[in-house]
Design a protein around this motif. Sequence first.
Motif, PDB file in Angstrom:
ATOM      1  N   PRO A   1       0.813  -1.221   0.000  1.00 25.18           N
ATOM      2  CA  PRO A   1       0.000   0.000   0.000  1.00 25.18           C
ATOM      3  C   PRO A   1       0.846   1.270   0.000  1.00 25.18           C
ATOM      4  CG  PRO A   1      -0.100  -1.074   2.151  1.00 25.18           C
ATOM      5  CD  PRO A   1       0.697  -1.965   1.249  1.00 25.18           C
ATOM      6  N   ILE A   2       0.275   2.327  -0.566  1.00 20.23           N
ATOM      7  CA  ILE A   2       0.866   3.668  -0.567  1.00 20.23           C
ATOM      8  C   ILE A   2      -0.159   4.585   0.095  1.00 20.23           C
ATOM      9  CG2 ILE A   2       1.623   5.603  -1.990  1.00 20.23           C
ATOM     10  CD1 ILE A   2       2.333   3.692  -4.179  1.00 20.23           C
ATOM     11  N   SER A   3       0.320   5.549   0.849  1.00 18.16           N
ATOM     12  CA  SER A   3      -0.556   6.524   1.493  1.00 18.16           C
ATOM     13  C   SER A   3      -0.095   7.936   1.176  1.00 18.16           C
ATOM     14  CB  SER A   3      -0.548   6.334   3.010  1.00 18.16           C
ATOM     15  OG  SER A   3      -1.063   5.075   3.343  1.00 18.16           O
ATOM     16  N   TYR A   4      -1.017   8.880   1.302  1.00 19.00           N
ATOM     17  CA  TYR A   4      -0.696  10.295   1.174  1.00 19.00           C
ATOM     18  C   TYR A   4       0.078  10.708   2.416  1.00 19.00           C
ATOM     19  CZ  TYR A   4      -1.288  15.328   1.341  1.00 19.00           C
ATOM     20  OH  TYR A   4      -1.053  16.662   1.426  1.00 19.00           O
ATOM     21  N   PRO A   5       1.067  11.548   2.353  1.00 22.15           N
ATOM     22  CA  PRO A   5       1.693  12.139   1.158  1.00 22.15           C
ATOM     23  C   PRO A   5       2.879  11.282   0.705  1.00 22.15           C
ATOM     24  CG  PRO A   5       2.525  13.242   3.108  1.00 22.15           C
ATOM     25  CD  PRO A   5       1.578  12.161   3.579  1.00 22.15           C
ATOM     26  N   THR A   6       2.895  10.928  -0.551  1.00 25.78           N
ATOM     27  CA  THR A   6       4.004  10.151  -1.111  1.00 25.78           C
ATOM     28  C   THR A   6       4.238  10.576  -2.546  1.00 25.78           C
ATOM     29  OG1 THR A   6       3.422   8.226   0.237  1.00 25.78           O
ATOM     30  CG2 THR A   6       4.823   7.818  -1.662  1.00 25.78           C
ATOM     31  N   GLU A   7       5.490  10.808  -2.881  1.00 29.45           N
ATOM     32  CA  GLU A   7       5.839  10.999  -4.292  1.00 29.45           C
ATOM     33  C   GLU A   7       6.138   9.617  -4.847  1.00 29.45           C
ATOM     34  OE1 GLU A   7       9.505  12.740  -6.651  1.00 29.45           O
ATOM     35  OE2 GLU A   7       8.309  14.336  -5.740  1.00 29.45           O
ATOM     36  N   ILE A   8       5.483   9.296  -5.938  1.00 25.92           N
ATOM     37  CA  ILE A   8       5.666   7.965  -6.526  1.00 25.92           C
ATOM     38  C   ILE A   8       6.336   8.071  -7.887  1.00 25.92           C
ATOM     39  CG2 ILE A   8       3.772   6.858  -5.284  1.00 25.92           C
ATOM     40  CD1 ILE A   8       2.005   7.323  -7.678  1.00 25.92           C
ATOM     41  N   GLU A   9       6.957   6.979  -8.279  1.00 25.97           N
ATOM     42  CA  GLU A   9       7.536   6.859  -9.618  1.00 25.97           C
ATOM     43  C   GLU A   9       6.728   5.817 -10.372  1.00 25.97           C
ATOM     44  OE1 GLU A   9      12.184   7.457  -9.701  1.00 25.97           O
ATOM     45  OE2 GLU A   9      11.623   5.917  -8.257  1.00 25.97           O
ATOM     46  N   VAL A  10       6.395   6.154 -11.609  1.00 23.84           N
ATOM     47  CA  VAL A  10       5.619   5.248 -12.448  1.00 23.84           C
ATOM     48  C   VAL A  10       6.511   4.822 -13.606  1.00 23.84           C
ATOM     49  CG1 VAL A  10       3.499   4.941 -13.776  1.00 23.84           C
ATOM     50  CG2 VAL A  10       3.533   6.519 -11.825  1.00 23.84           C
ATOM     51  N   GLY A  11       6.927   3.555 -13.584  1.00 26.66           N
ATOM     52  CA  GLY A  11       7.780   3.015 -14.637  1.00 26.66           C
ATOM     53  C   GLY A  11       6.939   2.581 -15.822  1.00 26.66           C
ATOM     54  N   LEU A  12       7.390   2.962 -17.028  1.00 23.70           N
ATOM     55  CA  LEU A  12       6.659   2.623 -18.253  1.00 23.70           C
ATOM     56  C   LEU A  12       7.520   1.760 -19.158  1.00 23.70           C
ATOM     57  CD1 LEU A  12       5.189   6.152 -19.120  1.00 23.70           C
ATOM     58  CD2 LEU A  12       4.131   4.318 -17.771  1.00 23.70           C
ATOM     59  N   ARG A  13       6.895   0.723 -19.699  1.00 23.36           N
ATOM     60  CA  ARG A  13       7.577  -0.145 -20.659  1.00 23.36           C
ATOM     61  C   ARG A  13       6.543  -0.681 -21.635  1.00 23.36           C
ATOM     62  NH1 ARG A  13       9.809  -6.127 -20.121  1.00 23.36           N
ATOM     63  NH2 ARG A  13       8.072  -6.294 -18.704  1.00 23.36           N
ATOM     64  N   VAL A  14       6.880  -0.689 -22.917  1.00 20.84           N
ATOM     65  CA  VAL A  14       6.017  -1.294 -23.930  1.00 20.84           C
ATOM     66  C   VAL A  14       6.435  -2.751 -24.072  1.00 20.84           C
ATOM     67  CG1 VAL A  14       5.493  -1.350 -26.407  1.00 20.84           C
ATOM     68  CG2 VAL A  14       5.489   0.823 -25.180  1.00 20.84           C
ATOM     69  N   VAL A  15       5.478  -3.661 -23.870  1.00 20.14           N
ATOM     70  CA  VAL A  15       5.768  -5.084 -23.993  1.00 20.14           C
ATOM     71  C   VAL A  15       5.261  -5.670 -25.303  1.00 20.14           C
ATOM     72  CG1 VAL A  15       5.972  -5.549 -21.527  1.00 20.14           C
ATOM     73  CG2 VAL A  15       3.735  -5.717 -22.616  1.00 20.14           C
ATOM     74  N   LYS A  16       4.302  -4.969 -25.949  1.00 24.09           N
ATOM     75  CA  LYS A  16       3.809  -5.428 -27.251  1.00 24.09           C
ATOM     76  C   LYS A  16       3.380  -4.218 -28.060  1.00 24.09           C
ATOM     77  CE  LYS A  16       0.534  -8.394 -29.558  1.00 24.09           C
ATOM     78  NZ  LYS A  16      -0.783  -9.021 -29.487  1.00 24.09           N
ATOM     79  N   LEU A  17       3.925  -4.120 -29.248  1.00 19.20           N
ATOM     80  CA  LEU A  17       3.577  -3.036 -30.161  1.00 19.20           C
ATOM     81  C   LEU A  17       2.992  -3.670 -31.410  1.00 19.20           C
ATOM     82  CD1 LEU A  17       3.583  -0.046 -30.730  1.00 19.20           C
ATOM     83  CD2 LEU A  17       5.995  -0.200 -31.379  1.00 19.20           C
ATOM     84  N   GLY A  18       1.652  -3.627 -31.500  1.00 21.92           N
ATOM     85  CA  GLY A  18       0.961  -4.255 -32.614  1.00 21.92           C
ATOM     86  C   GLY A  18       0.685  -3.271 -33.738  1.00 21.92           C
ATOM     87  N   THR A  19      -0.203  -3.648 -34.639  1.00 20.23           N
ATOM     88  CA  THR A  19      -0.556  -2.800 -35.767  1.00 20.23           C
ATOM     89  C   THR A  19      -1.342  -1.575 -35.321  1.00 20.23           C
ATOM     90  OG1 THR A  19      -0.629  -4.743 -37.205  1.00 20.23           O
ATOM     91  CG2 THR A  19      -1.732  -2.757 -38.010  1.00 20.23           C
ATOM     92  N   SER A  20      -2.350  -1.794 -34.454  1.00 17.99           N
ATOM     93  CA  SER A  20      -3.177  -0.681 -33.977  1.00 17.99           C
ATOM     94  C   SER A  20      -3.185  -0.558 -32.459  1.00 17.99           C
ATOM     95  CB  SER A  20      -4.614  -0.838 -34.484  1.00 17.99           C
ATOM     96  OG  SER A  20      -5.175  -2.029 -33.979  1.00 17.99           O
ATOM     97  N   SER A  21      -2.532  -1.482 -31.766  1.00 17.68           N
ATOM     98  CA  SER A  21      -2.574  -1.461 -30.300  1.00 17.68           C
ATOM     99  C   SER A  21      -1.173  -1.518 -29.700  1.00 17.68           C
ATOM    100  CB  SER A  21      -3.401  -2.637 -29.776  1.00 17.68           C
ATOM    101  OG  SER A  21      -2.740  -3.857 -30.049  1.00 17.68           O
TER     102      SER A  21
END
Length: 157
Positions: free
Chosen positions: A86-106
């Motif tokens: 769990p996370i509670s206020y006040p917290t600065e969070i980091e959101v990691g992004l990664r593409v695992v599948k890159l399709g034709t339209s999705s």
Amino acid sequence: MIRTACVMATERRIFTTSSLEIAKAKYPHFERRQTRFNDNDMFGHINNSVYYSIMDDAINAHLMNRGIGLEYPRFVVENGIKYTKPISYPTEIEVGLRVVKLGTSSVTYDVGIFGADPGALAALGKFVHVYVCGDGRPRPIDEAVRNVLAELQLGNA
């Protein structure tokens, strides 16, 4: 019985320090977010529904900061989250992004939400965008968008 289950759940370590480093290393890009007071629920932690907004905001902020705005219509067709801490206020969070599948339209994203304890993995998310025409039908992802998304694939960063 409930008290015992809660104690067992908090004492069990899901991720060790080395697995946390591995988890963070799999994300080529991070967006920072600050929790808000009204994100907390009656249990004193961020409500589960807020995590979906965090994922959506982080992904779209990254795209918009890279020039992929509203002229490239897209909508969410699938998402899900596995909660680990769990996370509670006040917290600065980091959101990691990664593409695992890159399709034709999705595009399918793997999203890691890390709290400040110290950088502990709080949730693992899946998020799928489909790029669409004006009438809502899927369309091929434009080259400009594809180039930005490719930067989020591990090995292309």
